[in-house]
Design a protein around this motif. Structure first.
Motif, PDB file in Angstrom:
ATOM      1  N   GLU A 159       0.843  -1.190   0.000  1.00  0.00           N
ATOM      2  CA  GLU A 159       0.000   0.000   0.000  1.00  0.00           C
ATOM      3  C   GLU A 159       0.881   1.243   0.000  1.00  0.00           C
ATOM      4  N   GLU A 160       0.349   2.320  -0.557  1.00  0.00           N
ATOM      5  CA  GLU A 160       1.105   3.569  -0.652  1.00  0.00           C
ATOM      6  C   GLU A 160       1.612   4.029   0.715  1.00  0.00           C
ATOM      7  N   GLY A 161       0.803   3.840   1.753  1.00  0.00           N
ATOM      8  CA  GLY A 161       1.209   4.297   3.081  1.00  0.00           C
ATOM      9  C   GLY A 161       2.441   3.612   3.629  1.00  0.00           C
ATOM     10  N   HIS A 162       2.860   2.512   2.996  1.00  0.00           N
ATOM     11  CA  HIS A 162       4.029   1.764   3.474  1.00  0.00           C
ATOM     12  C   HIS A 162       5.136   1.662   2.417  1.00  0.00           C
ATOM     13  N   ARG A 163       4.898   2.317   1.274  1.00  0.00           N
ATOM     14  CA  ARG A 163       5.864   2.222   0.177  1.00  0.00           C
ATOM     15  C   ARG A 163       7.211   2.822   0.563  1.00  0.00           C
ATOM     16  N   ALA A 164       7.204   3.978   1.241  1.00  0.00           N
ATOM     17  CA  ALA A 164       8.461   4.647   1.582  1.00  0.00           C
ATOM     18  C   ALA A 164       9.350   3.741   2.429  1.00  0.00           C
ATOM     19  N   GLY A 165       8.732   3.026   3.385  1.00  0.00           N
ATOM     20  CA  GLY A 165       9.510   2.124   4.227  1.00  0.00           C
ATOM     21  C   GLY A 165      10.105   0.987   3.425  1.00  0.00           C
ATOM     22  N   ALA A 166       9.308   0.437   2.506  1.00  0.00           N
ATOM     23  CA  ALA A 166       9.814  -0.645   1.653  1.00  0.00           C
ATOM     24  C   ALA A 166      10.941  -0.157   0.766  1.00  0.00           C
ATOM     25  N   ASP A 167      10.803   1.079   0.253  1.00  0.00           N
ATOM     26  CA  ASP A 167      11.852   1.641  -0.605  1.00  0.00           C
ATOM     27  C   ASP A 167      13.180   1.763   0.135  1.00  0.00           C
ATOM     28  N   LYS A 168      13.107   2.144   1.398  1.00  0.00           N
ATOM     29  CA  LYS A 168      14.336   2.378   2.162  1.00  0.00           C
ATOM     30  C   LYS A 168      15.114   1.099   2.409  1.00  0.00           C
ATOM     31  N   VAL A 169      14.424  -0.032   2.416  1.00  0.00           N
ATOM     32  CA  VAL A 169      15.113  -1.287   2.761  1.00  0.00           C
ATOM     33  C   VAL A 169      15.268  -2.221   1.557  1.00  0.00           C
ATOM     34  N   ARG A 170      14.757  -1.822   0.392  1.00  0.00           N
ATOM     35  CA  ARG A 170      14.712  -2.750  -0.741  1.00  0.00           C
ATOM     36  C   ARG A 170      16.085  -3.277  -1.128  1.00  0.00           C
ATOM     37  N   GLY A 171      17.110  -2.444  -0.949  1.00  0.00           N
ATOM     38  CA  GLY A 171      18.464  -2.863  -1.313  1.00  0.00           C
ATOM     39  C   GLY A 171      19.014  -3.974  -0.436  1.00  0.00           C
ATOM     40  N   GLU A 172      18.392  -4.194   0.716  1.00  0.00           N
ATOM     41  CA  GLU A 172      18.859  -5.238   1.639  1.00  0.00           C
ATOM     42  C   GLU A 172      18.095  -6.545   1.455  1.00  0.00           C
ATOM     43  N   THR A 173      17.239  -6.592   0.421  1.00  0.00           N
ATOM     44  CA  THR A 173      16.356  -7.746   0.235  1.00  0.00           C
ATOM     45  C   THR A 173      16.559  -8.374  -1.144  1.00  0.00           C
ATOM     46  N   ALA A 174      15.805  -9.457  -1.374  1.00  0.00           N
ATOM     47  CA  ALA A 174      15.833 -10.107  -2.689  1.00  0.00           C
ATOM     48  C   ALA A 174      14.696  -9.595  -3.578  1.00  0.00           C
ATOM     49  N   LEU A 175      14.007  -8.560  -3.140  1.00  0.00           N
ATOM     50  CA  LEU A 175      12.878  -8.039  -3.908  1.00  0.00           C
ATOM     51  C   LEU A 175      13.330  -7.513  -5.275  1.00  0.00           C
ATOM     52  N   ARG A 176      12.590  -7.890  -6.297  1.00  0.00           N
ATOM     53  CA  ARG A 176      12.886  -7.404  -7.639  1.00  0.00           C
ATOM     54  C   ARG A 176      11.640  -6.888  -8.362  1.00  0.00           C
ATOM     55  N   ARG A 177      10.451  -7.157  -7.805  1.00  0.00           N
ATOM     56  CA  ARG A 177       9.221  -6.649  -8.408  1.00  0.00           C
ATOM     57  C   ARG A 177       8.359  -6.022  -7.333  1.00  0.00           C
ATOM     58  N   PHE A 178       7.831  -4.829  -7.651  1.00  0.00           N
ATOM     59  CA  PHE A 178       7.137  -4.027  -6.653  1.00  0.00           C
ATOM     60  C   PHE A 178       5.773  -3.612  -7.205  1.00  0.00           C
ATOM     61  N   LEU A 179       4.702  -4.182  -6.642  1.00  0.00           N
ATOM     62  CA  LEU A 179       3.347  -3.893  -7.085  1.00  0.00           C
ATOM     63  C   LEU A 179       2.671  -2.984  -6.065  1.00  0.00           C
ATOM     64  N   LEU A 180       2.048  -1.914  -6.555  1.00  0.00           N
ATOM     65  CA  LEU A 180       1.447  -0.914  -5.675  1.00  0.00           C
ATOM     66  C   LEU A 180      -0.071  -0.962  -5.790  1.00  0.00           C
ATOM     67  N   VAL A 181      -0.744  -1.103  -4.647  1.00  0.00           N
ATOM     68  CA  VAL A 181      -2.214  -1.089  -4.618  1.00  0.00           C
ATOM     69  C   VAL A 181      -2.682   0.337  -4.928  1.00  0.00           C
ATOM     70  N   ASP A 182      -3.420   0.490  -6.028  1.00  0.00           N
ATOM     71  CA  ASP A 182      -3.838   1.831  -6.444  1.00  0.00           C
ATOM     72  C   ASP A 182      -5.343   1.913  -6.722  1.00  0.00           C
ATOM     73  N   ASP A 183      -6.119   0.917  -6.264  1.00  0.00           N
ATOM     74  CA  ASP A 183      -7.549   0.916  -6.558  1.00  0.00           C
ATOM     75  C   ASP A 183      -8.412   0.769  -5.310  1.00  0.00           C
ATOM     76  N   ASP A 184      -7.883   1.212  -4.171  1.00  0.00           N
ATOM     77  CA  ASP A 184      -8.607   1.102  -2.903  1.00  0.00           C
ATOM     78  C   ASP A 184      -8.806   2.500  -2.338  1.00  0.00           C
ATOM     79  N   PRO A 185     -10.052   2.995  -2.287  1.00  0.00           N
ATOM     80  CA  PRO A 185     -10.309   4.347  -1.769  1.00  0.00           C
ATOM     81  C   PRO A 185      -9.870   4.540  -0.318  1.00  0.00           C
ATOM     82  N   GLN A 186      -9.704   3.436   0.422  1.00  0.00           N
ATOM     83  CA  GLN A 186      -9.293   3.534   1.822  1.00  0.00           C
ATOM     84  C   GLN A 186      -7.788   3.666   1.987  1.00  0.00           C
ATOM     85  N   VAL A 187      -7.057   3.504   0.898  1.00  0.00           N
ATOM     86  CA  VAL A 187      -5.594   3.563   0.935  1.00  0.00           C
ATOM     87  C   VAL A 187      -5.152   4.936   0.443  1.00  0.00           C
TER      88      VAL A 187
END
Length: 528
Positions: free
Chosen positions: A119-147
């Motif tokens: 979710e967008e509200g947690h994207r910044a935190g994920a961005d800050k640590v992505r280099g320390e992980t095996a993450l290579r694909r990042f999908l963002l929830v963009d169709d939820d009015p509550q987010v």
């Protein structure tokens, strides 16, 4: 005489919840499965969206056994991401959205997840640590009015367009009892978080246990406001309700007034809650005058349950059913039948039908007599096969006979009913006497003027350790140490009475509602 056509009963049964949701979509697709502020979903819509997301994940390289992380609050998207992972035989990793960045990095790195839904509200935190992980694909929830509204961000793909353009994936992969389904990290409040492997069989056997002893029915409405990244909320009722064709009312977080309104409006039949949630609900004006007649099964677990809370609800015809378990037991190992709520006040009940529970001496690993505290050990098909890529922790948790050692201290009464005493590691030794903080907490939770309480040990030159009460006062109350000791002395031996009182605005708890003893000890240390 051997059967001429051996059936290998159960070996080839598909216990994938995604298959069950697809079956429900086929036969009653118009029924509402998710009620959520950001948009309700029918079974047909949920299955279709999960099938399309499965294609998106597959095109990104996700295959059976790969890990897919989810970072966000409770939502319909959480359920969609979980089912899409299950369709592929991938392992779903629900991440605690309250983790600090170092903890988040550790969980994502240990999981080995290559894809994250966020979710967008947690994207910044994920961005800050992505280099320390095996993450290579990042999908963002963009169709939820509550987010929070998603913003264009480098490397992130808004998922709605991808889902809309993708064809539904083929039918869900058949999954058996031993296939891993979920990788759930323990809260980490007592050290480094460990990844608990939960199989499809663990989830299935827990559901059989629950259906055997609780009043659950096809078509039930269940309430999910406790965090779904926690096994109690996810696997008590929510996952089972998806399989059985019911409705899950999903709320992003718990709010007492909203909860009451929902219980009435949606005629909720079952809910999982931690004690702090039910204590807050009880304070809502008019709560016990509301029509809660549909609410048949209220399971309370995740933290010690004050008997006074059970009595309060019982006075108004609502029987709280205490259960006990851990992430590792998926989650319930014991449950107190509703008819014994008051007769066995404070008990966590008896073993679930297909689960074995013992209380043993931590030193000898032999069962102890009734009434004697010892470590609770569990064995059964709902128990995790072990910790993710951590053979040392797995070996330490299981003995040679296959019993899982919970680290919780309990005692059995003469009838075989379990009473939780405390965590083994939280025990205070004061003047050579064992003091179990949970016992003191239960007594102080019933004290007038106390809204929340924790008890920890602090170093003491004379006694080795001393008992410290950390109290959040009720509105307008100003309890003193003398008040606390006087109240506790009516119920406890003198060596168990607090010798120090810390008044706080809020008692630290983790996202699962459990007391955060590491933070509380730190607070007590700073306050001394």
């Amino acid at each position: 005489m051997p059967h001429p056509h051996p059936t290998n009963s159960g070996v080839n049964v598909d216990v994938n919840p995604a298959s069950a949701v697809a079956r429900n979509a086929r036969h009653h697709g118009g029924a509402t499965v998710i009620r959520y502020e950001g948009g309700d979903l029918t079974y047909a819509q949920l299955d279709d969206k999960a099938a399309r997301l499965a294609t998106v994940l597959s095109r990104g390289g996700v295959a059976a056994g790969d890990r897919v992380a989810y970072l966000g609050l409770n939502s319909a998207s959480f359920v969609v991401a979980m089912l899409a992972s299950f369709r592929l035989g991938a392992i779903f990793v629900p991440v605690n959205f309250r983790l600090a960045e170092p903890e988040l990095a550790q969980v994502l790195r240990k999981s080995g997840a290559g894809t994250i839904v966020c979710e967008e509200g947690h994207r910044a935190g994920a961005d800050k640590v992505r280099g320390e992980t095996a993450l290579r694909r990042f999908l963002l929830v963009d169709d939820d009015p509550q987010v929070p509204a998603a913003e264009a961000a480098a490397g992130w793909e808004p998922w709605s367009g991808l889902i809309a353009a993708a064809p539904p994936a083929p039918p869900a992969a058949a999954r058996g009892f031993d296939d891993p389904a979920i990788l759930m990290f323990t809260s980490g409040t007592t050290g480094l978080p460990k990844g608990v492997i939960l199989t499809y069989g663990n989830a299935w056997w827990n559901s059989v246990n629950v259906d055997s002893v609780l009043d659950t029915r096809r078509g039930d409405v269940t309430y999910a406001a406790a965090p779904l990244f926690h096994i109690g909320a996810l696997n008590s009722f929510a996952l089972r309700t998806l399989v059985r064709g019911g409705t899950v009312v999903v709320r992003r977080s718990f709010d007492p007034q909203t909860c009451l309104d929902d219980l009435v409006a949606h005629r909720v039949n079952s809910m999982f809650a931690v004690p702090a949630m039910l204590a807050a609900l009880a304070r809502v004006p008019g709560v016990f005058d509301a029509d809660l007649s549909s609410l048949r099964s209220i399971v309370v677990a995740g933290a010690p349950v004050p008997p006074s809370l059970i009595e309060l609800y019982a006075e108004h015809g609502l029987r709280l059913q205490q259960a006990w378990g851990l992430t590792e037991t998926a989650p319930f190992a014991t449950h107190l039948p509703v008819e014994h709520t008051l007769a066995k006040l404070g008990s966590a009940g008896i073993p679930m039908p297909y689960t074995q529970v013992r209380v043993v001496d931590p030193a000898t690993n032999r069962p102890v007599e009734p009434g004697v505290p010892g470590e609770i050990v569990v064995r059964g098909p709902n128990v995790t096969p072990g910790y993710w890529e951590n053979p040392e922790a797995t070996a330490a948790a299981f003995d040679d006979a296959g019993w899982f050692h919970s680290g919780d201290i309990g005692r059995l009464d003469e009838d075989g009913y379990l009473y939780i005493v405390d965590r083994l590691k939280d025990m205070i030794i004061s003047g050579g006497e064992n003091v179990y903080p949970a016992e003191v907490e239960r007594v102080l939770a019933a004290m007038p003027g106390v809204a929340d309480v924790a008890v920890v040990g602090a170093p003491d030159e004379q006694w080795g350790e001393t008992v410290v009460a950390v109290v959040k006062p009720a509105a307008g109350a100003t309890p003193t140490l003398e008040d606390v000791r006087e109240h506790a002395a009516r119920h406890l031996a003198r060596y168990k009475l607090p010798r120090r009182l810390e008044i706080v605005q809020d008692v630290p708890r983790n996202a699962s509602g459990k007391l955060d003893k590491v933070a509380i000890r730190r607070l007590v240390g700073e306050g001394s």
